[in-house]
Design an enzyme around this catalytic site. Structure first.
Site, PDB file in Angstrom:
ATOM      1  N   PRO A 295       0.809  -1.215   0.000  1.00 23.63           N
ATOM      2  CA  PRO A 295       0.000   0.000   0.000  1.00 23.63           C
ATOM      3  C   PRO A 295       0.847   1.272   0.000  1.00 23.63           C
ATOM      4  O   PRO A 295       1.883   1.339   0.659  1.00 23.63           O
ATOM      5  CB  PRO A 295      -0.781  -0.104   1.317  1.00 23.63           C
ATOM      6  CG  PRO A 295       0.085  -0.926   2.207  1.00 23.63           C
ATOM      7  CD  PRO A 295       0.779  -1.918   1.304  1.00 23.63           C
ATOM      8  N   CYS A 365       2.171  29.668 -14.775  1.00 28.58           N
ATOM      9  CA  CYS A 365       1.801  30.063 -16.132  1.00 28.58           C
ATOM     10  C   CYS A 365       1.429  28.863 -16.989  1.00 28.58           C
ATOM     11  O   CYS A 365       2.170  28.481 -17.899  1.00 28.58           O
ATOM     12  CB  CYS A 365       2.936  30.838 -16.770  1.00 28.58           C
ATOM     13  SG  CYS A 365       3.176  32.399 -15.947  1.00 28.58           S
TER      14      CYS A 365
HETATM   15  N1  LLP Z   1       2.966  -1.528  -5.981  1.00 25.89           N
HETATM   16  C1  LLP Z   1       3.223  -1.232  -7.275  1.00 25.89           C
HETATM   17  C2  LLP Z   1       3.894  -2.230  -8.110  1.00 25.89           C
HETATM   18  C3  LLP Z   1       2.844   0.014  -7.791  1.00 25.89           C
HETATM   19  O1  LLP Z   1       3.083   0.294  -9.068  1.00 25.89           O
HETATM   20  C4  LLP Z   1       2.194   0.956  -6.957  1.00 25.89           C
HETATM   21  C5  LLP Z   1       1.806   2.269  -7.452  1.00 25.89           C
HETATM   22  C6  LLP Z   1       1.963   0.606  -5.609  1.00 25.89           C
HETATM   23  C7  LLP Z   1       2.355  -0.656  -5.169  1.00 25.89           C
HETATM   24  C8  LLP Z   1       1.271   1.519  -4.647  1.00 25.89           C
HETATM   25  O2  LLP Z   1      -0.044   1.734  -5.057  1.00 25.89           O
HETATM   26  P1  LLP Z   1      -1.086   2.525  -4.131  1.00 25.89           P
HETATM   27  O3  LLP Z   1      -1.390   1.662  -2.945  1.00 25.89           O
HETATM   28  O4  LLP Z   1      -0.453   3.802  -3.745  1.00 25.89           O
HETATM   29  O5  LLP Z   1      -2.256   2.726  -5.027  1.00 25.89           O
HETATM   30  N2  LLP Z   1       0.771   9.018  -9.147  1.00 25.89           N
HETATM   31  C9  LLP Z   1      -0.495   8.335  -9.191  1.00 25.89           C
HETATM   32  C10 LLP Z   1      -0.420   6.947  -8.607  1.00 25.89           C
HETATM   33  C11 LLP Z   1       0.628   6.095  -9.275  1.00 25.89           C
HETATM   34  C12 LLP Z   1       0.691   4.728  -8.657  1.00 25.89           C
HETATM   35  C13 LLP Z   1       1.837   3.947  -9.211  1.00 25.89           C
HETATM   36  N3  LLP Z   1       2.006   2.648  -8.655  1.00 25.89           N
HETATM   37  C14 LLP Z   1      -1.517   9.193  -8.464  1.00 25.89           C
HETATM   38  O6  LLP Z   1      -1.173  10.266  -8.002  1.00 25.89           O
HETATM   39  O7  LLP Z   1      -2.677   8.820  -8.370  1.00 25.89           O
END
Ligand code: LLP
Length: 438
Positions: A295, A365
């Site tokens: 997570p 900008c």
């Molecule tokens: N594991 C892997 C292999 C991942 O690619 C990611 C996130 C996570 C875990 C963690 O996922 P989470 O629990 O945070 O959903 N910048 C984007 C989110 C990109 C997520 C990339 N991978 C945003 O601001 O929504």
């Protein structure tokens, strides 16, 4: 319970502190991130308590927020870490994480990063043919047998923004099942360099449609699609059973991260860490596996807000704008993904403040520089505090210095209600430093 709530007096609080008071006591008169340390703890404990009785690793995905104080806090609560670069690995080591409880992910891991991972006994996900070759090479160089997981693309649709979906068939991540045998054969060729210990999948991020109540669980056969996490985990254990039958001793099922949060502040019932764990519990326990979860967002997002000040209010044609000092440089998710993040004034509006529909924008900008569109807000005055909620994940870690805004300082509210700076503000001098002596 929420860290940031408007109480009966109309003021916005972070835990028991008025955000307005925090703004007054913070010396930098510029946007800053404000975290609730108790909320970080609550978020972690939600995973930990859901995982009672299961052999598990909670690997915090540090790309979501790489503040060292936050990393140290999660580590002190028992967290492992999920890394996507050599520098994230260095940072995890710096913050004291046990490297054997860390996972190194990515579709383009560099050979030298893999050597660092091998030297430190980090778990490594295999993403492709060349990646496996590089891992084998790293094992040789480091004189280590690297523990690896196969990142399998489960080809499920998490129904999220395409930029944050990762487990579908056209994704750049992971390997396809029809190639599985090639990888197993290749791994068998290199018993001194790699040891296959598990399988990994990650479906995507901001997943909110995976909700499963016990009732729906019983009805599952009639309500397909109700739980993509279970669908994916079922597929994974099928693969794992097949892999084990070829003599591999698999220990880890890594189901990735991806749990969404209530960005809309509608109070909607969203899947919790417990829901997620409960949907895969039987699969893991019956096979004696260790469950790895990754997570990011669900550990940090709701624990912070970006605190800004109103610079002024203007109307152009039929659009009203609240212009604030924060911008896409500090917080890019709305600009990049059209993401919704809730926006709220920190103090009650005067009775004469007219409620209007505003776009909340920064000074950068770019027309894409908005924090929120079409928000019903009372007309604020110059200097009023205004927060962008749920800013703990993928906000500071994606901040830039565009327009030389410089990255904001960070503070958290401690368990006892005191305020501590947890990251210095970046300054103009920091920028000049890159050119010293050239
Ligand atoms: N594991 C892997 C292999 C991942 O690619 C990611 C996130 C996570 C875990 C963690 O996922 P989470 O629990 O945070 O959903 N910048 C984007 C989110 C990109 C997520 C990339 N991978 C945003 O601001 O929504």
């Amino acid at each position: 319970s929420r860290a940031f709530t408007a109480k009966g007096d109309g003021f916005l609080y972070c835990e028991d502190r008025r955000v307005q008071d925090v703004m007054e006591s913070v010396p930098e008169k510029r946007p800053f991130y404000l975290y609730s340390k108790p909320q970080l703890s609550r978020n972690f404990l939600a995973y930990q308590s859901a995982l009672q009785g299961i052999s598990s690793i909670v690997g915090y995905a540090i790309k979501a927020n790489n503040n060292v104080k936050i990393l140290e806090h999660f580590r002190s609560l028992g967290s492992g870490a999920v890394l996507v670069s050599g520098n994230e690995l260095r940072l995890a080591l710096h913050a004291g994480f046990d490297p054997t409880r860390c996972v190194f992910n990515g579709n383009g891991k560099l050979p030298e990063e893999l050597v660092l991972a091998a030297q430190n006994d980090v778990l490594v996900n295999i993403d492709s043919e060349f990646d496996l070759a590089h891992i084998v090479e790293a094992g040789k160089i480091a004189n280590k047998c690297v523990r690896v997981l196969l990142r399998i693309n489960p080809d499920v649709d998490p129904q999220v923004h395409p930029y944050v979906a990762t487990g579908n068939k056209n994704s750049k991540f992971g390997i396809r099942n029809e190639k599985l045998q090639w990888f197993l054969d290749e791994i068998k060729q290199h018993p001194n360099e790699v040891k296959l210990v598990g399988a990994h999948c990650h479906l995507g991020s901001t997943i909110t449609k995976a909700s499963i109540s016990f009732f729906l669980f019983l009805l599952r056969k009639c309500v397909p699609q109700v739980n993509i996490f279970r669908d994916a985990a079922l597929l994974m254990v099928q693969y794992m059973d097949e892999i084990k039958s070829q003599g591999f001793d698999l220990k880890y099922l890594n189901i990735g991260g991806g749990l969404g949060i209530d960005y809309y502040h509608t109070g909607a019932v969203l899947p919790t860490p417990r829901d997620l764990v409960d949907t895969v519990r039987d699969l893991v326990v019956s096979r004696g596996l260790t469950l790895i979860m990754e997570p990011g967002r669900s550990l940090v997002a709701n624990a912070a807000a970006l605190v800004n000040r109103v610079t002024g209010v203007k109307t152009n044609g039929n659009k009203n704008f609240i212009v604030i000092d924060g911008s896409m440089s500090e917080l890019i998710r709305p600009s990049l993904y059209d993401a919704y993040q809730h926006i709220e004034l920190v103090a009650p509006a005067g009775s004469d403040a007219e409620v209007k529909t505003y776009d909340v924008v920064g000074p950068v900008c770019e027309s894409a520089d908005f924090l929120g569109k079409n928000r019903e807000l009372p007309t604020p005055k110059r200097g009023d505090g205004i927060v962008v909620h749920d800013a703990g994940a993928y906000c500071m870690s994606m901040a830039s210095t565009y327009n030389l805004k410089m990255r904001p300082p960070e503070y958290w509210i401690e368990d006892d209600g005191s305020i501590t700076k947890i990251r210095h503000a970046e300054t103009f001098d920091d920028h000049l430093r890159y050119f010293e002596g050239l």
